[in-house]
Write an enzyme that holds these catalytic residues in place. Structure first.
Site, PDB file in Angstrom:
ATOM      1  N   ASP B  13       6.775  -4.945   3.917  1.00  0.00           N
ATOM      2  CA  ASP B  13       7.891  -4.148   2.483  1.00  0.00           C
ATOM      3  C   ASP B  13       7.989  -2.908   3.452  1.00  0.00           C
ATOM      4  O   ASP B  13       8.390  -2.678   4.622  1.00  0.00           O
ATOM      5  CB  ASP B  13       6.733  -3.303   2.143  1.00  0.00           C
ATOM      6  CG  ASP B  13       7.100  -2.436   1.378  1.00  0.00           C
ATOM      7  OD1 ASP B  13       7.945  -2.214   0.628  1.00  0.00           O
ATOM      8  OD2 ASP B  13       7.062  -1.009   0.897  1.00  0.00           O
ATOM      9  N   ASP B  15      10.687  -0.238   1.620  1.00  0.00           N
ATOM     10  CA  ASP B  15      10.614   1.443   1.772  1.00  0.00           C
ATOM     11  C   ASP B  15       8.727   1.629   2.052  1.00  0.00           C
ATOM     12  O   ASP B  15       8.272   1.520   1.179  1.00  0.00           O
ATOM     13  CB  ASP B  15      10.604   1.433   0.186  1.00  0.00           C
ATOM     14  CG  ASP B  15      11.787   0.775   0.279  1.00  0.00           C
ATOM     15  OD1 ASP B  15      12.796   0.991   0.716  1.00  0.00           O
ATOM     16  OD2 ASP B  15      12.506   0.445  -0.770  1.00  0.00           O
TER      17      ASP B  15
END
Lengths: 181, 181
Positions: B13, B15
């Site tokens: 991922d 963020d």
């Protein structure tokens, strides 16, 4: 909704499947060179060699406005509406090679397929980590590595290959998937 | 390369994992409200309730420049370099909810992780059709539906949940994956 009721999933390609890139290429070529070519004349060629001017298809793909103005593939809207009743539809586009195309592709999808949620849109590089039950795509590089059932959407560059189930148009896709449960 | 030699895959991922969104939020909040809050003060809160002004985190996320100027998560670059030796790394960001963030996120990745190919970048809505061997993410909604092994990267909104292997930082991620084959 129980697991048993869960819809099967389809990964659907954009360029050459939902969007008629061949027509766009032919129209732009006629506009720039004054020569009207047909889809039949492209059959069996590659993107590199499709036009006498080598690399012209790629040049067009890199031109702003190419993706936002793509014509719809005939029958695509009706087919997606029909398939959505039984399947969970994901739009999976190998868009990352052309970063400028990202907003254009999103705009195009929102215009022509407003019912498709942003949750079901994927822009990627290669498609090898996409895991759905079905994949509808025109490119062998995407279909060959896919673990689920494949439908190869007809395109000039795939006419010589027959190791995937071919669909010549969206009516054939719907017919092929009508029997699936 | 034979199948036996094929690297295992990790979906990572952006963020809250590669990019330190918490620090960006805290910095922008201090800039706009003159109040210096800490990461500890956010712990256990949600994005909606994190600041006294409800919805402020979301407002910042929707502001141009938020994603292109995110600070790096401490240790992320070194960890990705180490992990790339043994694993095939895919960056998977649920970016589609915020279309304006797409070019900013791509620019950010190219700046901070130039060795990651466009082929290994995926921007999606939900992550339910992503199929890799491992997923490193801070959001339960992504981890809970994942079929492979999960690593939950520590974030203020996940401190109360312990049904995924937690990593508090990138050093812990590397240590957890060092034993995997």
């Amino acid at each position: 909704m129980s697991i048993a009721d869960k819809k099967k999933t389809i990964a659907i390609d954009m360029d050459g499947v939902l969007a008629d890139v061949e027509t766009q290429w032919l129209n732009w070529y006629e506009r720039d060179f004054g020569i009207k070519m047909t889809k039949d004349q492209l059959a069996g060629k590659t993107e590199e060699t499709a036009f006498p001017e080598k690399g012209m298809m790629r040049k067009y793909v890199l031109t702003p406005g190419f993706f936002s103005t793509l014509p719809l593939m005939e029958g695509a809207q009706e087919a997606i509406k029909t398939l959505s009743e039984k399947f969970e539809i994901y739009i999976v586009s190998a868009a990352m090679e052309f970063p400028l195309s990202l907003p254009e592709k999103l705009e195009w999808l929102n215009t022509h397929f407003p019912a498709i949620s942003w949750k079901n849109i994927i822009f990627c590089g290669d498609k090898s980590i996409i895991n759905t039950d079905y994949m509808i795509d025109d490119h062998l590089k995407n279909l060959d590595n896919f673990k689920g059932k494949t439908i190869m959407f007809h395109a000039f560059h795939n006419v010589s290959y027959n190791h995937h189930q071919r669909a010549n148009n969206w009516q054939e896709v719907v017919a092929l998937l009508a029997e699936e449960r």
